[in-house]
Design a protein around this motif. Structure first.
Motif, mmCIF file in Angstrom:
data_model
loop_
_atom_site.group_PDB
_atom_site.id
_atom_site.type_symbol
_atom_site.label_atom_id
_atom_site.label_comp_id
_atom_site.label_asym_id
_atom_site.label_seq_id
_atom_site.Cartn_x
_atom_site.Cartn_y
_atom_site.Cartn_z
ATOM 1 N N UNK A 78 0.828 -1.203 0.000
ATOM 2 C CA UNK A 78 0.000 0.000 0.000
ATOM 3 C C UNK A 78 0.864 1.254 0.000
ATOM 4 N N UNK A 79 1.904 1.260 0.813
ATOM 5 C CA UNK A 79 2.794 2.425 0.870
ATOM 6 C C UNK A 79 3.543 2.599 -0.450
ATOM 7 N N UNK A 80 4.040 1.519 -0.997
ATOM 8 C CA UNK A 80 4.816 1.583 -2.231
ATOM 9 C C UNK A 80 3.999 1.996 -3.445
ATOM 10 N N UNK A 81 2.759 1.578 -3.500
ATOM 11 C CA UNK A 81 1.882 1.894 -4.633
ATOM 12 C C UNK A 81 1.045 3.149 -4.387
ATOM 13 N N UNK A 82 1.062 3.637 -3.162
ATOM 14 C CA UNK A 82 0.294 4.842 -2.852
ATOM 15 C C UNK A 82 -1.195 4.598 -2.658
ATOM 16 N N UNK A 83 -1.578 3.362 -2.321
ATOM 17 C CA UNK A 83 -2.985 3.068 -2.067
ATOM 18 C C UNK A 83 -3.392 3.565 -0.682
ATOM 19 N N UNK A 84 -4.591 4.100 -0.607
ATOM 20 C CA UNK A 84 -5.201 4.385 0.691
ATOM 21 C C UNK A 84 -6.600 3.797 0.668
ATOM 22 N N UNK A 85 -7.078 3.433 1.841
ATOM 23 C CA UNK A 85 -8.415 2.867 1.960
ATOM 24 C C UNK A 85 -9.254 3.819 2.788
ATOM 25 N N UNK A 108 -12.295 2.768 -1.924
ATOM 26 C CA UNK A 108 -13.431 2.947 -1.019
ATOM 27 C C UNK A 108 -14.120 1.611 -0.766
ATOM 28 N N UNK A 109 -14.867 1.554 0.304
ATOM 29 C CA UNK A 109 -15.638 0.340 0.599
ATOM 30 C C UNK A 109 -16.665 0.083 -0.489
ATOM 31 N N UNK A 148 -18.616 -3.213 -4.897
ATOM 32 C CA UNK A 148 -19.014 -3.328 -6.289
ATOM 33 C C UNK A 148 -18.159 -4.357 -7.022
ATOM 34 N N UNK A 149 -16.874 -4.379 -6.735
ATOM 35 C CA UNK A 149 -15.972 -5.362 -7.346
ATOM 36 C C UNK A 149 -16.345 -6.772 -6.918
ATOM 37 N N UNK A 189 -9.222 4.573 -7.294
ATOM 38 C CA UNK A 189 -9.449 5.689 -8.211
ATOM 39 C C UNK A 189 -8.092 6.218 -8.690
ATOM 40 N N UNK A 190 -8.100 7.304 -9.443
ATOM 41 C CA UNK A 190 -6.865 7.819 -10.027
ATOM 42 C C UNK A 190 -5.852 8.299 -8.996
ATOM 43 N N UNK A 191 -6.303 8.590 -7.780
ATOM 44 C CA UNK A 191 -5.381 8.983 -6.703
ATOM 45 C C UNK A 191 -4.955 7.803 -5.837
#
Length: 119
Positions: free
Chosen positions: A15-22, A108-109, A114-115, A102-104
Protein backbone atom coordinates in the motif's frame (compact mmCIF):
# COMPACT_ATOMS: atom_id res chain seq x y z
CA UNK A 1 0.28 -21.85 6.96
CA UNK A 2 1.53 -18.29 6.70
CA UNK A 3 2.00 -15.85 9.55
CA UNK A 4 -0.83 -13.30 9.43
CA UNK A 5 1.39 -10.53 10.82
CA UNK A 6 3.89 -11.18 8.02
CA UNK A 7 1.06 -10.87 5.50
CA UNK A 8 -0.11 -7.61 7.08
CA UNK A 9 3.45 -6.24 6.93
CA UNK A 10 3.79 -7.20 3.26
CA UNK A 11 0.42 -5.67 2.34
CA UNK A 12 1.24 -2.50 4.31
CA UNK A 13 4.45 -2.22 2.28
CA UNK A 14 2.45 -2.75 -0.92
CA UNK A 15 0.00 0.00 0.00
CA UNK A 16 2.79 2.43 0.87
CA UNK A 17 4.82 1.58 -2.23
CA UNK A 18 1.88 1.89 -4.63
CA UNK A 19 0.29 4.84 -2.85
CA UNK A 20 -2.99 3.07 -2.07
CA UNK A 21 -5.20 4.38 0.69
CA UNK A 22 -8.41 2.87 1.96
CA UNK A 23 -11.32 5.06 2.90
CA UNK A 24 -14.45 3.78 4.62
CA UNK A 25 -16.49 6.86 3.78
CA UNK A 26 -14.64 8.34 0.80
CA UNK A 27 -12.95 11.05 2.86
CA UNK A 28 -10.69 10.21 5.82
CA UNK A 29 -8.27 7.35 4.95
CA UNK A 30 -7.86 4.43 7.33
CA UNK A 31 -4.38 3.72 8.67
CA UNK A 32 -2.94 0.78 6.68
CA UNK A 33 -2.47 -1.53 9.68
CA UNK A 34 -5.98 -0.66 10.87
CA UNK A 35 -7.49 -1.47 7.46
CA UNK A 36 -5.42 -4.65 7.16
CA UNK A 37 -6.31 -6.05 10.57
CA UNK A 38 -7.65 -9.63 10.55
CA UNK A 39 -10.98 -8.33 11.85
CA UNK A 40 -11.18 -5.35 9.49
CA UNK A 41 -10.66 -5.50 5.70
CA UNK A 42 -8.02 -8.22 5.50
CA UNK A 43 -10.61 -11.02 5.09
CA UNK A 44 -12.25 -9.10 2.25
CA UNK A 45 -8.98 -8.40 0.45
CA UNK A 46 -7.63 -11.94 0.69
CA UNK A 47 -10.97 -13.40 -0.41
CA UNK A 48 -11.04 -11.09 -3.45
CA UNK A 49 -7.39 -11.99 -4.11
CA UNK A 50 -8.26 -15.68 -3.95
CA UNK A 51 -11.03 -15.20 -6.49
CA UNK A 52 -8.63 -13.29 -8.76
CA UNK A 53 -6.14 -16.16 -8.50
CA UNK A 54 -8.80 -18.76 -9.28
CA UNK A 55 -10.17 -16.80 -12.24
CA UNK A 56 -6.86 -15.79 -13.82
CA UNK A 57 -4.64 -18.75 -13.01
CA UNK A 58 -7.23 -21.50 -12.72
CA UNK A 59 -5.52 -22.39 -9.47
CA UNK A 60 -6.97 -23.90 -6.34
CA UNK A 61 -8.06 -22.27 -3.10
CA UNK A 62 -5.74 -20.36 -0.80
CA UNK A 63 -7.13 -22.39 2.11
CA UNK A 64 -8.60 -19.40 3.87
CA UNK A 65 -10.01 -19.74 7.35
CA UNK A 66 -12.46 -16.86 7.63
CA UNK A 67 -14.91 -16.97 10.50
CA UNK A 68 -18.08 -14.98 11.10
CA UNK A 69 -17.48 -12.36 13.79
CA UNK A 70 -20.18 -9.94 14.92
CA UNK A 71 -17.55 -7.58 16.35
CA UNK A 72 -15.48 -7.43 13.15
CA UNK A 73 -15.64 -4.46 10.79
CA UNK A 74 -17.01 -6.50 7.87
CA UNK A 75 -18.57 -9.25 9.97
CA UNK A 76 -15.70 -11.72 9.47
CA UNK A 77 -12.20 -12.35 10.83
CA UNK A 78 -9.33 -13.96 8.95
CA UNK A 79 -7.89 -16.73 11.13
CA UNK A 80 -5.44 -18.42 8.72
CA UNK A 81 -4.17 -18.83 5.18
CA UNK A 82 -3.13 -22.44 4.67
CA UNK A 83 -2.17 -22.89 1.01
CA UNK A 84 -0.78 -19.68 -0.47
CA UNK A 85 2.59 -17.97 -0.17
CA UNK A 86 2.72 -14.34 0.88
CA UNK A 87 4.12 -13.32 -2.53
CA UNK A 88 1.08 -14.68 -4.41
CA UNK A 89 -1.30 -13.02 -1.96
CA UNK A 90 0.46 -9.67 -2.35
CA UNK A 91 0.41 -9.89 -6.15
CA UNK A 92 -3.27 -10.79 -6.21
CA UNK A 93 -4.25 -8.11 -3.68
CA UNK A 94 -2.29 -5.61 -5.79
CA UNK A 95 -4.34 -6.61 -8.84
CA UNK A 96 -7.57 -6.16 -6.90
CA UNK A 97 -6.53 -2.77 -5.49
CA UNK A 98 -5.33 -1.61 -8.91
CA UNK A 99 -8.76 -2.50 -10.30
CA UNK A 100 -10.81 -0.68 -7.65
CA UNK A 101 -8.60 2.30 -6.78
CA UNK A 102 -9.45 5.69 -8.21
CA UNK A 103 -6.86 7.82 -10.03
CA UNK A 104 -5.38 8.98 -6.70
CA UNK A 105 -5.05 5.43 -5.39
CA UNK A 106 -8.02 5.71 -3.02
CA UNK A 107 -9.96 2.50 -2.47
CA UNK A 108 -13.43 2.95 -1.02
CA UNK A 109 -15.64 0.34 0.60
CA UNK A 110 -18.22 0.99 -2.11
CA UNK A 111 -15.64 0.19 -4.81
CA UNK A 112 -14.63 -3.02 -3.03
CA UNK A 113 -18.26 -4.04 -2.63
CA UNK A 114 -19.01 -3.33 -6.29
CA UNK A 115 -15.97 -5.36 -7.35
CA UNK A 116 -17.00 -8.26 -5.13
CA UNK A 117 -20.55 -8.21 -6.54
CA UNK A 118 -19.45 -8.06 -10.19
CA UNK A 119 -20.01 -11.26 -12.18
Amino acid sequence: MIDIERLIDALSDLMAGRGYTISADGTEPMMPRQALAPDCLLPVLVRLAEEKWRTDAGAVSFGLAIDPDDRAFCGHTLRAVHHAPVAILVLCVDQVLRTVADEEGVVTLDALQAHAAAP
